[in-house]
Design an enzyme around this catalytic site. Structure first.
Site, PDB file in Angstrom:
ATOM      1  N   GLY A  72       0.987  -1.093  -0.141  1.00  0.00           N
ATOM      2  CA  GLY A  72      -0.176   0.028  -0.172  1.00  0.00           C
ATOM      3  C   GLY A  72       0.707   1.289   0.152  1.00  0.00           C
ATOM      4  N   ASP A  73       0.317   2.535  -0.407  1.00  0.00           N
ATOM      5  CA  ASP A  73       0.676   3.673  -0.073  1.00  0.00           C
ATOM      6  C   ASP A  73       2.118   3.534  -1.275  1.00  0.00           C
ATOM      7  OD1 ASP A  73      -0.843   4.384   1.883  1.00  0.00           O
ATOM      8  OD2 ASP A  73       0.341   3.552   3.423  1.00  0.00           O
ATOM      9  N   LYS A 110      -0.493   5.215  -5.683  1.00  0.00           N
ATOM     10  CA  LYS A 110      -1.491   4.719  -6.776  1.00  0.00           C
ATOM     11  C   LYS A 110      -2.350   5.903  -7.327  1.00  0.00           C
ATOM     12  CE  LYS A 110      -2.899   1.655  -3.859  1.00  0.00           C
ATOM     13  NZ  LYS A 110      -1.823   1.661  -2.704  1.00  0.00           N
ATOM     14  N   GLY A 124      -1.531   9.167  -7.313  1.00  0.00           N
ATOM     15  CA  GLY A 124      -1.020  10.007  -8.167  1.00  0.00           C
ATOM     16  C   GLY A 124      -0.790   9.560  -9.651  1.00  0.00           C
ATOM     17  N   GLY A 142      -5.978   5.703   1.623  1.00  0.00           N
ATOM     18  CA  GLY A 142      -5.705   7.044   1.574  1.00  0.00           C
ATOM     19  C   GLY A 142      -5.139   7.336   0.286  1.00  0.00           C
ATOM     20  N   HIS A 143      -5.387   7.777  -0.586  1.00  0.00           N
ATOM     21  CA  HIS A 143      -4.757   8.072  -1.999  1.00  0.00           C
ATOM     22  C   HIS A 143      -4.536   9.463  -2.119  1.00  0.00           C
ATOM     23  CE1 HIS A 143      -6.327   4.045  -3.575  1.00  0.00           C
ATOM     24  NE2 HIS A 143      -5.761   3.910  -2.951  1.00  0.00           N
ATOM     25  N   THR A 180      -6.778  -0.234  10.180  1.00  0.00           N
ATOM     26  CA  THR A 180      -7.278   1.031  10.247  1.00  0.00           C
ATOM     27  C   THR A 180      -8.210   1.330  11.073  1.00  0.00           C
ATOM     28  OG1 THR A 180      -8.690   0.866   8.136  1.00  0.00           O
ATOM     29  CG2 THR A 180      -6.354   1.423   7.836  1.00  0.00           C
ATOM     30  N   THR A 183      -5.253  -7.227   4.518  1.00  0.00           N
ATOM     31  CA  THR A 183      -6.699  -6.511   4.453  1.00  0.00           C
ATOM     32  C   THR A 183      -7.528  -7.601   4.177  1.00  0.00           C
ATOM     33  OG1 THR A 183      -7.855  -4.882   4.039  1.00  0.00           O
ATOM     34  CG2 THR A 183      -6.640  -5.580   1.986  1.00  0.00           C
ATOM     35  N   VAL A 195      -4.528   7.902   6.332  1.00  0.00           N
ATOM     36  CA  VAL A 195      -5.594   7.699   7.281  1.00  0.00           C
ATOM     37  C   VAL A 195      -5.346   7.571   8.723  1.00  0.00           C
ATOM     38  CG1 VAL A 195      -7.478   5.949   7.660  1.00  0.00           C
ATOM     39  CG2 VAL A 195      -6.498   6.291   5.346  1.00  0.00           C
ATOM     40  N   PRO A 227       3.518   6.561  12.175  1.00  0.00           N
ATOM     41  CA  PRO A 227       4.806   6.638  11.223  1.00  0.00           C
ATOM     42  C   PRO A 227       4.788   5.399  10.703  1.00  0.00           C
ATOM     43  CG  PRO A 227       5.137   6.823  13.672  1.00  0.00           C
ATOM     44  CD  PRO A 227       3.616   6.663  13.558  1.00  0.00           C
ATOM     45  N   ASP A 284      13.150  10.298  -6.174  1.00  0.00           N
ATOM     46  CA  ASP A 284      13.632  11.515  -5.392  1.00  0.00           C
ATOM     47  C   ASP A 284      14.034  10.924  -4.060  1.00  0.00           C
ATOM     48  OD1 ASP A 284      10.820  11.250  -5.450  1.00  0.00           O
ATOM     49  OD2 ASP A 284      10.877  13.131  -4.320  1.00  0.00           O
TER      50      ASP A 284
HETATM   51  P1  GDP Z   1      -1.507   5.397  -2.418  1.00  0.00           P
HETATM   52  O1  GDP Z   1      -2.138   4.988  -1.078  1.00  0.00           O
HETATM   53  O2  GDP Z   1      -0.903   4.344  -3.146  1.00  0.00           O
HETATM   54  O3  GDP Z   1      -2.367   6.402  -3.382  1.00  0.00           O
HETATM   55  O4  GDP Z   1      -0.198   6.455  -2.040  1.00  0.00           O
HETATM   56  P2  GDP Z   1      -0.261   7.572  -0.634  1.00  0.00           P
HETATM   57  O5  GDP Z   1      -0.870   8.778  -1.119  1.00  0.00           O
HETATM   58  O6  GDP Z   1      -0.917   6.916   0.531  1.00  0.00           O
HETATM   59  O7  GDP Z   1       0.915   7.677  -0.200  1.00  0.00           O
HETATM   60  C1  GDP Z   1       1.920   8.108  -1.466  1.00  0.00           C
HETATM   61  C2  GDP Z   1       2.632   9.603  -0.687  1.00  0.00           C
HETATM   62  O8  GDP Z   1       3.816   9.739  -1.787  1.00  0.00           O
HETATM   63  C3  GDP Z   1       1.655  10.619  -1.088  1.00  0.00           C
HETATM   64  O9  GDP Z   1       1.933  11.657  -0.164  1.00  0.00           O
HETATM   65  C4  GDP Z   1       1.966  11.256  -2.457  1.00  0.00           C
HETATM   66  O10 GDP Z   1       1.902  12.539  -2.790  1.00  0.00           O
HETATM   67  C5  GDP Z   1       3.692  10.797  -2.490  1.00  0.00           C
HETATM   68  N1  GDP Z   1       4.233  10.589  -3.726  1.00  0.00           N
HETATM   69  C6  GDP Z   1       3.721   9.951  -4.775  1.00  0.00           C
HETATM   70  N2  GDP Z   1       4.579   9.853  -5.648  1.00  0.00           N
HETATM   71  C7  GDP Z   1       5.876  10.508  -5.194  1.00  0.00           C
HETATM   72  C8  GDP Z   1       7.278  10.549  -5.676  1.00  0.00           C
HETATM   73  O11 GDP Z   1       7.378   9.935  -6.862  1.00  0.00           O
HETATM   74  N3  GDP Z   1       7.909  11.220  -4.715  1.00  0.00           N
HETATM   75  C9  GDP Z   1       7.736  11.715  -3.778  1.00  0.00           C
HETATM   76  N4  GDP Z   1       8.504  12.355  -2.988  1.00  0.00           N
HETATM   77  N5  GDP Z   1       6.423  11.656  -3.076  1.00  0.00           N
HETATM   78  C10 GDP Z   1       5.368  10.669  -4.010  1.00  0.00           C
HETATM   79  P1  IMO Z   2      -3.711   2.476   0.311  1.00  0.00           P
HETATM   80  O1  IMO Z   2      -4.920   2.183  -0.834  1.00  0.00           O
HETATM   81  C1  IMO Z   2      -1.391   0.931   3.611  1.00  0.00           C
HETATM   82  C2  IMO Z   2      -3.141  -2.167   6.312  1.00  0.00           C
HETATM   83  C3  IMO Z   2      -3.520  -1.702   7.680  1.00  0.00           C
HETATM   84  C4  IMO Z   2      -3.424  -2.839   8.330  1.00  0.00           C
HETATM   85  C5  IMO Z   2      -4.128  -4.011   7.235  1.00  0.00           C
HETATM   86  C6  IMO Z   2      -5.397  -4.382   7.423  1.00  0.00           C
HETATM   87  O2  IMO Z   2      -3.808   3.772   0.916  1.00  0.00           O
HETATM   88  O3  IMO Z   2      -2.555   1.997  -0.062  1.00  0.00           O
HETATM   89  P2  IMO Z   2      -7.648  -2.907   7.323  1.00  0.00           P
HETATM   90  O4  IMO Z   2      -8.200  -1.750   7.878  1.00  0.00           O
HETATM   91  O5  IMO Z   2      -7.723  -2.957   5.986  1.00  0.00           O
HETATM   92  O6  IMO Z   2      -8.453  -4.128   7.938  1.00  0.00           O
HETATM   93  O7  IMO Z   2      -6.313  -3.196   7.657  1.00  0.00           O
HETATM   94  O8  IMO Z   2      -3.779  -3.203   5.990  1.00  0.00           O
HETATM   95  N1  IMO Z   2      -4.000  -0.880   5.312  1.00  0.00           N
HETATM   96  C7  IMO Z   2      -3.026  -0.267   4.314  1.00  0.00           C
HETATM   97  N2  IMO Z   2      -1.878  -0.055   4.488  1.00  0.00           N
HETATM   98  N3  IMO Z   2      -2.144   1.469   2.700  1.00  0.00           N
HETATM   99  C8  IMO Z   2      -3.477   1.175   2.729  1.00  0.00           C
HETATM  100  O9  IMO Z   2      -4.351   1.764   1.646  1.00  0.00           O
HETATM  101  C9  IMO Z   2      -4.107   0.398   3.512  1.00  0.00           C
HETATM  102  N4  IMO Z   2      -5.221  -0.297   3.857  1.00  0.00           N
HETATM  103  C10 IMO Z   2      -5.099  -1.115   4.867  1.00  0.00           C
HETATM  104  O10 IMO Z   2      -2.761  -0.727   7.953  1.00  0.00           O
HETATM  105  O11 IMO Z   2      -2.015  -3.436   8.429  1.00  0.00           O
HETATM  106 MG    MG Z   3      -2.207   5.505   0.727  1.00  0.00          MG
END
Ligand code: GDP
Ligand code: IMO
Ligand code: MG
Length: 440
Positions: A11-12, A15, A17, A39-40, A127, A245, A308, A312, A341
């Site tokens: 996750g994170d 996606k 972006g 949290g996108h 979460t 999840t 979300v 940390p 970066d």
């Molecule tokens: P998602 O859940 O996959 O949509 O990702 P999140 O939004 O939770 O976390 C990605 C974080 O990294 C966000 O704060 C984005 O704005 C940031 N981000 C995405 N691509 C890049 C990148 O290439 N470089 C940097 N520094 N930040 C990025």
């Molecule tokens: P995005 O879409 C990162 C993690 C939680 C926990 C496990 C189960 O932003 O990438 P849940 O609430 O789904 O039952 O929690 O999955 N988790 C994520 N970690 N990015 C997410 O979504 C997540 N959605 C759930 O931290 O470990």
């Molecule tokens: Mg996220």
């Protein structure tokens, strides 16, 4: 055609972006699983949008659909839509009638189960959004769907059974007192709340038969983006169970969770989104995990705090066995490598190239978490690269990326036998090197 966006790790990966990056060529963006655990982030025009349920295409004014594979909390959905309206967007979001609804007691049960597991240190670190309990009720054939909200009598019948059953578990199994919650197990209160949701769904004409709706849009020549949430190693089947999840982020579910056929999804592109290192929110093994100064450095440079929960995030080096597993399970046709970066200015950048377990070298993920916990990473080291101006590099293209960063990218492409369509060099819409637009 369709383009499916899937998290390749935990996750994170960025996606949201990437959905936004190709949003211009897209007509409809569909979430096919998960709920407001996601949290996108989209950073565009000097604004940052953090989206939990509303598909990321909404920032470009594209229609968003929450497919049948999602679990929807109408409370948080409406809050999010209203907040976006206040910021000047006009979200057009449709809800699949077959999608299941997160109700107040689902969140309570999520917390109760985590509390019960905390005694043995086996909590998942969810979460707390009620995701697991809602999918349990779906699979247990007792949940409430969006379509049920619109039928007052059917809704009441379902709630009578469901709420009683859940109260019994909350009290008799977990030992909590339902009357101490804020009406989370009160059938009348929930029924009334659901009818209010139904009024808004009717007034704004939000409910659709999503599979038919999407098939019609495709027949009309529209482009559809399928926006996965979470990531492959959090997948209920393909992730490291039980630290996962409760849904399937992997690409196969883009069909099941949207109502489009696998042939439709399979004829399109499937783009795996990779963070150039690794981050994790919540528990579970992580063989390439870092601690100390290096972890602190990457966490600060990458802003690795949960979207979300604000927690940390744990960080580590890129884990190639995890990515090989993801490439196979999803059938990636392309990848995006984000956050290049963040790693700039390190003397060396490491990756977990393989694992060693019981004297054996392995290149993909073991099937059990216990075996994964036993794996020692076999590291490979790359020379670091110096800092660069993301906007300049994004504009000038791949050849402007420092040579050592190019070597890193080409290693990942070769190991996964998949081309990198996008290289992320910053969070903003203009801070990506686009080598191929999957819609073209
Ligand atoms: P998602 O859940 O996959 O949509 O990702 P999140 O939004 O939770 O976390 C990605 C974080 O990294 C966000 O704060 C984005 O704005 C940031 N981000 C995405 N691509 C890049 C990148 O290439 N470089 C940097 N520094 N930040 C990025
Ligand atoms: P995005 O879409 C990162 C993690 C939680 C926990 C496990 C189960 O932003 O990438 P849940 O609430 O789904 O039952 O929690 O999955 N988790 C994520 N970690 N990015 C997410 O979504 C997540 N959605 C759930 O931290 O470990
Ligand atoms: Mg996220």
């Amino acid at each position: 055609m369709t383009v499916t966006i899937v998290g390749a790790q935990l996750g994170d990966e960025g996606k949201g972006g990437v959905v936004d990056l190709f949003g211009d060529a897209t007509d409809v963006v569909v979430r096919y699983q998960g709920g407001d655990n996601a949290g996108h982030t989209v950073v565009a025009g000097g604004e940052e949008y953090k989206l939990s349920l509303v598909p990321s295409g909404v920032v470009r004014g594209k229609t968003g659909v929450l497919g049948n594979g999602c679990v929807i909390n109408p409370e948080t959905l409406f809050e999010e839509v209203d907040a976006l309206r206040e910021r000047g967007l006009d979200p057009d979001v449709r809800l699949a009638k077959r999608a299941h609804v997160i109700l107040p007691f689902h969140r309570e049960l999520d917390g109760a189960e985590e509390a019960a597991k905390a005694d043995s240190d086996s909590e998942i670190g969810t979460t707390g959004r009620g995701i697991g309990p809602t999918y349990e009720d779906k699979i247990g054939r007792r949940g409430v769907r969006v379509g049920d909200l619109l039928n007052e009598d059917a809704l009441r019948d379902r709630l009578e059974y469901l709420v009683e059953a859940k109260r019994a578990i909350y009290e008799d199994v977990y030992g909590f007192d339902a009357s101490e919650t804020d009406g989370a197990f009160d059938i009348d209160a929930i029924h009334e709340q659901c009818l209010a949701y139904a009024d808004r769904i009717r007034d704004e004409d939000l409910a659709v038969n999503a599979g038919d709706y999407l098939a019609d849009r495709i027949a009309d020549g529209d482009n559809v983006m399928l926006e996965g949430a979470q990531g492959t190693s959090l997948d209920i089947d393909h992730g490291n169970f039980p630290y996962v999840t409760s849904s399937n982020p992997t690409a196969g579910y883009a069909a099941t969770g949207s109502g489009l056929g696998p042939t439709t999804v399979g004829q399109g592109e499937i783009v795996g989104i990779i963070k150039a290192y690794l981050s994790r929110v919540g528990s579970g093994p992580m063989p390439t995990e870092l601690d100390g100064d290096q972890a602190e450095y990457i966490r600060e440079e990458g802003g690795e705090y949960g979207t979300v929960t604000g927690r940390p995030r744990r960080v580590g080096w890129l884990d190639m066995p995890m990515l090989r597993h993801a490439a196979r399970a999803n059938g990636f046709t392309g990848i995006a490598i984000n956050h290049l970066d963040v790693l700039a200015e390190l003397d060396e950048v490491n990756v977990g190239h393989a694992y060693e377990r019981d004297g054996e070298r392995i290149h993909t993920l073991p099937a059990t978490t216990e075996a994964w916990r036993d794996c020692d990473p076999v590291m490979k080291s790359f020379d670091g690269w110096s800092a660069f101006d993301p906007a300049v590099v994004a504009d000038a293209g791949y050849s402007a990326l420092p040579d050592n960063a190019q070597a890193y990218v080409e290693y990942v492409e070769a190991e996964l036998d998949t081309p990198a369509y996008v290289l992320g060099v910053g969070p903003g819409r203009e801070e990506s090197i686009v080598r191929q637009n999957p819609f073209e």
